[in-house]
Motif scaffolding. Structure first.
Motif, short mmCIF file in Angstrom:
data_model
loop_
_atom_site.label_atom_id
_atom_site.label_comp_id
_atom_site.label_asym_id
_atom_site.label_seq_id
_atom_site.Cartn_x
_atom_site.Cartn_y
_atom_site.Cartn_z
N GLY A 90 -19.98 -16.13 14.81
CA GLY A 90 -20.08 -14.95 15.66
C GLY A 90 -19.00 -13.93 15.40
O GLY A 90 -19.19 -12.72 15.62
N GLY A 91 -17.87 -14.39 14.91
CA GLY A 91 -16.72 -13.49 14.69
C GLY A 91 -15.50 -14.09 15.35
O GLY A 91 -15.49 -14.23 16.57
N GLN A 92 -14.53 -14.45 14.55
CA GLN A 92 -13.33 -15.10 15.09
C GLN A 92 -12.28 -14.05 15.41
O GLN A 92 -12.09 -13.10 14.64
N LEU A 93 -11.62 -14.18 16.53
CA LEU A 93 -10.52 -13.27 16.88
C LEU A 93 -9.36 -13.48 15.91
O LEU A 93 -9.17 -14.59 15.40
N ALA A 94 -8.61 -12.44 15.67
CA ALA A 94 -7.45 -12.55 14.79
C ALA A 94 -6.37 -13.40 15.46
O ALA A 94 -6.22 -13.37 16.69
N LEU A 95 -5.65 -14.14 14.64
CA LEU A 95 -4.55 -14.98 15.13
C LEU A 95 -3.59 -14.16 16.01
O LEU A 95 -3.14 -14.60 17.07
N GLU A 96 -3.30 -12.94 15.57
CA GLU A 96 -2.34 -12.08 16.28
C GLU A 96 -2.81 -11.75 17.69
O GLU A 96 -2.01 -11.44 18.56
N GLU A 97 -4.12 -11.82 17.90
CA GLU A 97 -4.63 -11.47 19.22
C GLU A 97 -4.49 -12.62 20.22
O GLU A 97 -4.49 -12.42 21.42
N VAL A 98 -4.39 -13.82 19.69
CA VAL A 98 -4.42 -14.98 20.60
C VAL A 98 -3.15 -15.83 20.57
O VAL A 98 -2.96 -16.68 21.43
N VAL A 99 -2.28 -15.61 19.61
CA VAL A 99 -1.04 -16.39 19.54
C VAL A 99 0.13 -15.48 19.91
O VAL A 99 0.28 -14.40 19.34
N PHE A 100 0.92 -15.90 20.89
CA PHE A 100 2.05 -15.11 21.37
C PHE A 100 3.33 -15.89 21.11
O PHE A 100 3.31 -17.12 21.05
N GLU A 101 4.41 -15.18 20.99
CA GLU A 101 5.67 -15.88 20.77
C GLU A 101 6.43 -15.95 22.09
O GLU A 101 6.75 -14.92 22.70
N ASN A 102 6.64 -17.15 22.51
CA ASN A 102 7.45 -17.46 23.70
C ASN A 102 6.82 -17.07 25.02
O ASN A 102 6.90 -17.79 26.01
#
Ligand SMILES: Cc1cc2nc3c(=O)[nH]c(=O)nc-3n(C[C@H](O)[C@H](O)[C@H](O)COP(=O)(O)O)c2cc1C
Length: 201
Positions: free
Chosen positions: A186-198
């Motif tokens: 379907g379309g994967q979200l970008a890592l940057e959109e779902v992974v946050f630092e701290n």
């Protein structure tokens, strides 16, 4: 099969070969792997319904608004959980531990869940989800495809499977041999959109 290949290749399949059969030995192998999925306090509160009866399958298909995998797949498993398992002979979950560790864990577990119905439910849903993922990846490694499903009427389903009090249905998984490839992703979200630092921004 390499684990990363299984992760890549596992897709939700909508069309299954109606004649494909999973043997009891294979089903057992699959479920033995599923039972190694981690649970909080080793509570193992999942409960599985393996739907073997054709008539029940068709009732479930109706409750799932006609979704074809329910009728066509080799196996259909409902992954439920007992929300009261934390207080049901919990010494079973630490049968191999020494008495001291067992007493400590049982006290901790009691205090963790006692009087917290939302947490009991959250934990149940968490565990069914984790069990489902083990099931789907193990099935893939065994040459089977799967389709996880929550698209069904929960109350009707509870009636069909005679869901006991204090139990919840997490999801259903159809298992079988694909008759057609899954739809393109379907379309994967970008890592940057779902992974946050701290912390969240
Ligand atoms: C909890 C859960 C419930 C789902 N319910 C349904 C469903 O009822 N019917 C269906 O066709 N797909 C269902 N899916 C499949 C998702 O649409 C699918 O996993 C998602 O689009 C990603 O595609 P993939 O699994 O092929 O990677 C469900 C997936 C999950 C994880």
């Amino acid at each position: 099969m390499d684990l990363f290949d299984a992760i890549q290749l596992r897709r939700s399949v909508k069309e299954f070969q109606t004649e494909a059969v999973m043997s009891d030995t294979e089903f057992r192998k699959l479920m033995d792997a599923v039972l190694l999925t981690p649970t909080s306090y080793n509570i193992q509160h999942w409960r599985f319904i393996r739907v073997t009866d054709r008539e029940t399958r068709l009732k479930i298909k109706d409750a799932a608004w006609g979704q074809r995998p329910v009728a066509d797949a080799s196996e259909v498993v409902l992954i439920c959980a007992d929300m009261a398992a934390w207080n049901d002979r919990p010494e079973r979950y630490w049968a191999n531990a020494n008495k001291e560790a067992q007493d400590m864990l049982l006290t901790m577990m009691y205090n963790f869940y006692n009087g917290k119905p939302q947490l009991q439910r959250d934990e149940a849903i968490r565990s069914t989800g984790m069990a489902a993922q083990t099931l789907m990846l193990a099935a893939k490694a065994m040459g089977y495809d799967t389709n996880p499903m929550i698209g069904f009427d929960v109350e009707t389903m509870a009636e069909i499977i005679n869901l006991p009090e204090h139990h919840v249905i997490g999801l259903m998984v159809a298992i079988g041999k694909a008759a057609a490839p899954a739809n393109p992703r379907g379309g994967q979200l970008a890592l940057e959109e779902v992974v946050f630092e701290n912390r969240f921004h």
